[in-house]
Design an enzyme around this catalytic site. Structure first.
Site: not given
Ligand SMILES: *[C@@H]1O[C@H](CO)[C@@H](O)[C@H](O)[C@H]1NC(C)=O
Ligand SMILES: *[C@@H]1O[C@H](CO)[C@@H](O)[C@H](O)[C@H]1NC(C)=O
Ligand SMILES: *[C@@H]1O[C@H](CO)[C@@H](O)[C@H](O)[C@H]1NC(C)=O
Ligand SMILES: *[C@@H]1O[C@H](CO)[C@@H](O)[C@H](O)[C@H]1NC(C)=O
Ligand SMILES: *[C@@H]1O[C@H](CO)[C@@H](O)[C@H](O)[C@H]1NC(C)=O
Ligand SMILES: *[C@@H]1O[C@H](CO)[C@@H](O)[C@H](O)[C@H]1NC(C)=O
Ligand SMILES: *[C@@H]1O[C@H](CO)[C@@H](O)[C@H](O)[C@H]1NC(C)=O
Length: 538
Positions: A268, A328-330
């Site tokens: 992100h 998050d969401e790597v």
């Protein structure tokens, strides 16, 4: 003659009501519901022009500002048409309440914090002090919560207000009652953020989780790295200067709200790239960089120097002892494509284990944060825990996934607390997911302690946060889309569990509260077919 007087005495609003709203609102109920309220049939009358708060204990700027604010808030909104003056001669009338004393029993603290005490007591015309009004607390934060509750007990009566003889004894169920806003997908004007903070205070939220930056834009103006916002914000007017941030932190402080900044890494971070060359991983295709970028490159020492310096600035500027580090969401695919990363992993004997690479990054970052001058604590999104990253024991894990990917939030809470971590729940409170109809029931029925676990595990639940992600939200719809739906979450987090899962019992109070917020001048959307006295003029 007496019977006529008594009939008049029960009229508080004085308009003849018709039509068929979906629910009849309650009157004079406090939202979120206090732990204990005792109300008598007797009442006192407050005359706005005569009324004052008197400080009988400790005093400070937070208290003085609050007094000024509540003298406005309490008397805002529509007045009801004047009643026949004989109504105050009824036997329930216990005189005029011209003064409420604020009894702060300990010195003010300057900033709200994780362990702040928010307990308070209100006594209006109680048997041990008839005719008097007092708000008592051991802490300034309790006085603020008490002032809010007191303001909600008032009922318009002519150009005055009635308040029943009432005693309230109150404290929050959870210490962490947060709301997350995203200022990267859209810029949120400072005025709207302040309106939101004001509404948070009216609902006893105590943490503004500010997801400042993300892939799409970097509105945070860094003194040490000015290029981040110069090249990463949408435009130079879509930025938050140091002055803007301290303005918001101060506005929140005066309302007992902590500002918890989130700078999400290593994923992100697309918008960080232009202002900080070498920070992001170059993605490769067919043996050469393809011009796209992935997560922060965890193999370069210079990147950790950068993060140390940036977070040092951030933790000074936002003042809270906690910072949210995201995580998050790597996505691993870019790391997989990059030959330098591959070489690094071979050298460190972790070939193919990208979760391990993430762990190396996260543990270095946690070390950096823990060693900053402010000795900061941190939150991370649940993936950091899910990926098996070894995290410090004092990390707070933020559970956000809702469906069964790979498991539901109840199982996730069970696992996280079994591993001994403190946690905060958001899964059931993603208010950015909107739908037609009564969506608030599901927010109200979700309980963060309703999972299979021991008492010790349940004690590790610090509370929760409602979230409003910004893909489809900017200054135009932030307030109406968020409120009053967020009030439902506020009650779940403040009020005792036994009182707060019955939506039928809550609906009339919620309807009253929605009108209250509208009366106070905020554009809060309706829950169902209904009306408020102030809706003719929004
Ligand atoms: C508050 O006082 C009014 C006027 O006496 C009375 O009608 C009403 O029932 C009281 N409210 C409660 C909750 O006791
Ligand atoms: C009631 O208020 C008056 C005026 O502030 C004060 O003098 C008196 O001591 C109070 N009584 C009680 C029992 O607190
Ligand atoms: C934001 O900060 C800048 C200066 O840094 C200032 O000119 C501007 O007025 C501030 N905006 C608001 C809404 O306060
Ligand atoms: C990979 O490493 C080589 C040698 O250190 C360096 O010249 C090159 O710039 C690096 N490439 C990337 C994308 O970091
Ligand atoms: C490399 O990792 C393997 C498996 O994790 C381990 O058995 C081995 O001892 C490691 N080698 C070195 C040099 O650390
Ligand atoms: C809790 O445990 C019971 C009994 O083992 C099981 O039936 C239930 O599915 C579990 N609930 C959750 C949310 O894991
Ligand atoms: C509400 O709480 C009661 C008592 O704790 C519980 O038995 C009931 O299942 C809960 N209802 C819902 C809808 O969660």
């Amino acid at each position: 003659m007496w019977s006529e007087v008594l009939v008049l005495a029960t009229l508080t609003v004085g308009l003849s009501m018709g039509g068929f709203p979906y629910i009849t609102p309650s009157t004079g109920n406090v939202w979120p519901k206090p732990q204990m309220t005792e109300t008598q049939e007797t009442y006192m009358v407050i005359r706005p022009e005569k009324f004052k708060f008197s400080v009988v204990g400790h005093d400070c700027d937070i208290l003085q500002e609050a007094i000024n604010r509540y003298k406005r808030t309490m008397f805002s909104g529509p007045t009801s048409p004047t009643l026949n003056p004989v109504w105050r001669k009824d036997e329930k009338f216990n005189g005029f309440l011209d003064e409420v004393s604020l009894n702060l029993m300990a010195e003010c603290e300057e900033y709200p914090h994780q362990y702040m005490d928010e307990q308070y007591q209100i006594k209006i015309d109680s048997s041990d002090a008839p005719g008097n009004g007092t708000i008592i607390s051991q802490s300034i934060w309790g006085i603020l919560r008490g002032l809010e509750s007191f303001s909600q007990l008032l009922l318009p009566a002519g150009s005055d207000f009635n308040v029943n003889s009432t005693q309230v004894m109150d404290f929050p169920r959870f210490a962490h009652r947060g709301f997350m806003l995203d200022t990267s997908r859209h810029y949120l004007p400072i005025k709207k953020i302040k309106d939101h903070l004001e509404l948070m205070a009216m609902n006893k939220f105590n943490i503004f989780h500010w997801h400042v930056v993300d892939d799409q834009s970097f509105p945070y103006v860094s003194e040490r790295f000015p290029q981040l916002s110069e090249l990463g914000s949408f435009t130079p007017i879509h930025q938050y200067s140091a002055q803007n941030i301290s303005d918001i932190v101060e506005f929140a402080r005066l309302r007992g709200i902590r500002v918890l900044p989130e700078f999400d890494t290593p994923g992100h971070t697309r918008s960080w790239g232009p202002g900080q060359p070498e920070l992001l991983t170059s993605c490769y295709k067919d043996g050469k960089p393809d011009g796209t970028y992935g997560p922060i490159d965890p193999t370069l020492d210079g990147n950790y120097d950068f993060l140390t310096s940036l977070f040092e600035e951030i933790t000074e500027r936002f003042h809270d002892h906690y910072v949210h580090l995201g995580g998050d969401e790597v996505s691993f695919s870019c790391w997989e494509s990059n030959p330098n990363i591959t070489a690094y992993m071979e050298a460190h004997n972790i070939t193919g284990d990208y979760a391990k690479l993430e762990e190396i990054y996260i543990s270095k970052l946690l070390d950096i944060i823990a060693n900053l001058p402010n000795k900061n604590g941190y939150l991370v999104w649940q993936e950091v825990f899910d990926n098996g990253v070894k995290i410090a024991a004092d990390t707070i894990v933020h559970v956000w996934k809702s469906e069964h990917i790979p498991i539901g939030w109840k199982e996730e809470l069970e696992k996280v607390t079994e591993a001994g971590y403190r946690t905060v729940l958001s899964s059931c409170w993603y208010l950015n997911y909107i739908s037609y109809g009564d969506d608030w029931y599901k927010y109200y029925e979700c309980d963060p302690q309703e999972f299979n676990g021991t008492d010790t595990q349940k004690q590790l639940i610090l509370g929760g946060e409602a979230c409003m992600w910004g893909e489809y939200v900017d200054g135009t719809n932030l307030i109406p889309r968020t409120w009053p739906r967020a009030a439902v979450v506020a009650e779940k987090l403040w009020s005792s569990s036994a009182h707060t899962n019955d939506t039928n019992a809550a609906a009339p109070r919620l309807e009253e509260h929605r009108c209250r917020l509208l009366d106070r001048g905020y554009q809060v959307q309706p829950f169902g077919p209904s009306y408020c006295l102030s809706d003719v003029d929004v």
